[in-house]
Scaffold this active site. Sequence first.
Site, short mmCIF file in Angstrom:
data_model
loop_
_atom_site.label_atom_id
_atom_site.label_comp_id
_atom_site.label_asym_id
_atom_site.label_seq_id
_atom_site.Cartn_x
_atom_site.Cartn_y
_atom_site.Cartn_z
N ASN A 84 0.85 -1.20 0.00
CA ASN A 84 0.00 0.00 0.00
C ASN A 84 0.88 1.24 0.00
OD1 ASN A 84 0.44 0.83 2.91
ND2 ASN A 84 -0.36 -1.25 3.18
N ASP A 96 -4.36 -6.59 5.28
CA ASP A 96 -5.28 -7.51 5.96
C ASP A 96 -5.15 -8.92 5.40
OD1 ASP A 96 -6.38 -5.68 7.72
OD2 ASP A 96 -7.71 -4.88 6.19
N LYS A 125 8.93 -16.94 -10.66
CA LYS A 125 8.12 -15.83 -11.16
C LYS A 125 6.89 -16.37 -11.90
CE LYS A 125 8.49 -11.79 -14.03
NZ LYS A 125 9.07 -11.35 -15.27
N1 CTP Z 1 -3.85 -3.36 12.22
C1 CTP Z 1 -3.05 -4.35 12.74
N2 CTP Z 1 -3.00 -5.58 12.13
C2 CTP Z 1 -3.72 -5.82 11.02
C3 CTP Z 1 -4.55 -4.80 10.48
C4 CTP Z 1 -4.60 -3.58 11.11
O1 CTP Z 1 -2.40 -4.14 13.75
N3 CTP Z 1 -3.65 -7.02 10.44
C5 CTP Z 1 -3.93 -2.07 12.95
C6 CTP Z 1 -3.40 -0.87 12.20
O2 CTP Z 1 -2.02 -0.64 12.48
C7 CTP Z 1 -4.27 0.25 12.77
C8 CTP Z 1 -5.57 -0.43 13.05
O3 CTP Z 1 -5.28 -1.82 13.16
O4 CTP Z 1 -3.77 0.74 13.98
C9 CTP Z 1 -6.66 -0.22 12.06
O5 CTP Z 1 -6.34 -0.75 10.84
P1 CTP Z 1 -7.39 -0.86 9.63
O6 CTP Z 1 -6.75 -1.63 8.53
O7 CTP Z 1 -7.88 0.49 9.32
O8 CTP Z 1 -8.52 -1.68 10.31
P2 CTP Z 1 -9.10 -3.06 9.98
O9 CTP Z 1 -9.41 -3.68 11.28
O10 CTP Z 1 -8.24 -3.82 9.09
O11 CTP Z 1 -10.47 -2.68 9.31
P3 CTP Z 1 -10.86 -2.41 7.78
O12 CTP Z 1 -9.66 -2.73 6.92
O13 CTP Z 1 -12.00 -3.29 7.56
O14 CTP Z 1 -11.21 -0.95 7.72
#
Ligand code: CTP
Length: 394
Positions: A202, A272, A282
Amino acid sequence: MGISGGIAAYKVPILVRLLVKAGAEVRCAATRHALQFVTPTTLETLSLAPVYSDLFETGEPRTTHHVSLKDWGDMMIVAPATANIIGKAACGIADDALSTLILAFRKPLLICPAMNSDMLRSPALQHNMELLRSYGARLMPTVCGELACGTTGDGRMAEPEEIVRYAESMLADEQGQGSGLRVLVTAGPTYERIDPVRFIGNFSTGKMGLALARAFADRGVEVELICGPMHLTVNHPLIHRTDVESAREMYEAATRLFPSCNGAILAAAVADYRPESQSQTKLKKEGSEGMTLRLTQNPDILASLSAMRKEGQIVAGFALETDNAMENATAKLQRKKIDFIVLNSMADAGAGIGTDTNKITIIDSDGTTKAGNLKSKADAAADIAEHLLSKIHR
Ligand code: CTP
């Protein structure tokens, strides 16, 4: 100040000047080669004291400067430190004024290397730097940029302003003026490998996480900073950096380091999902059909730290939202059972990924919210750091 013979010695007068301005008394010890790059007259004018460069200097027959100077100084900064002086210091060689002084000096020692990138990478130099670290010296990281040899790469000496800042916090730390607190910070993106050349990532740059780490360190708090892949560097004696690539590596580092911390704030943009399997070779395109990549969920680091926390440990996270910001952030705070969440709304101009400014709202688990204005990431980080520290009961 110990000065050895590298081109960066031309910056030492500025460094001496800044140290004097910051209230320090300075004495300079230089190698013969250093005096090819900077004159004793300049150093003596700025430090108001003679430069020590000759072990057998006449004048005061019974004065052994390497002994009197070692007791005189509260700390020693060697800048620039050439590969030669680092090698001598690491191996206990004392064959001139500066190396003899370094060997005799038993107080905080800050070494600021400066050299060509190939020399910097050499196993011998790296080993010598490791030895010095194991003896308690601090090594100021070098900087990438143009080098005297005409190439561009790693090996430039840190800028004088950075060295002074580093030296000040190092001295405060050594003198026990730290807060005795430790906080874990995650920063940057994660990369999830698809095959040896491709990944899912990202646009996070790590700016907010690094600003947070600095905000804590400036308040005397030790920081365990876990960074995903990023180009930014950070120099602070209280910041210990661990570099990782994937969400799983970040999870492992975070769960390992968290137990010794008073709190954690997770600013990393963690992927996620990761590809269900990683190809060792590859991936080739096959025909003109589209392709399907199967993904599997990564561990949620924030929720995991919240679940494993002990009484008194504070856990906070970020919520980067594009729509229904307040509702989504509050839901995240409750779902992950954390103390507070910092809402970053992508809808606000100047806030979010890659910018130097940010507009944040802090939402607490008791429902109270604190909305901030658009400010620099450094100022926003200071607000967040203060908020977290106010929740730690000492
Ligand atoms: N975070 C984390 N581990 C993950 C995903 C997220 O520790 N696998 C943490 C990020 O560092 C941030 C918080 O969770 O502090 C929110 O992350 P975000 O991606 O916005 O939340 P999600 O729970 O993944 O929700 P969504 O993607 O559905 O908005």
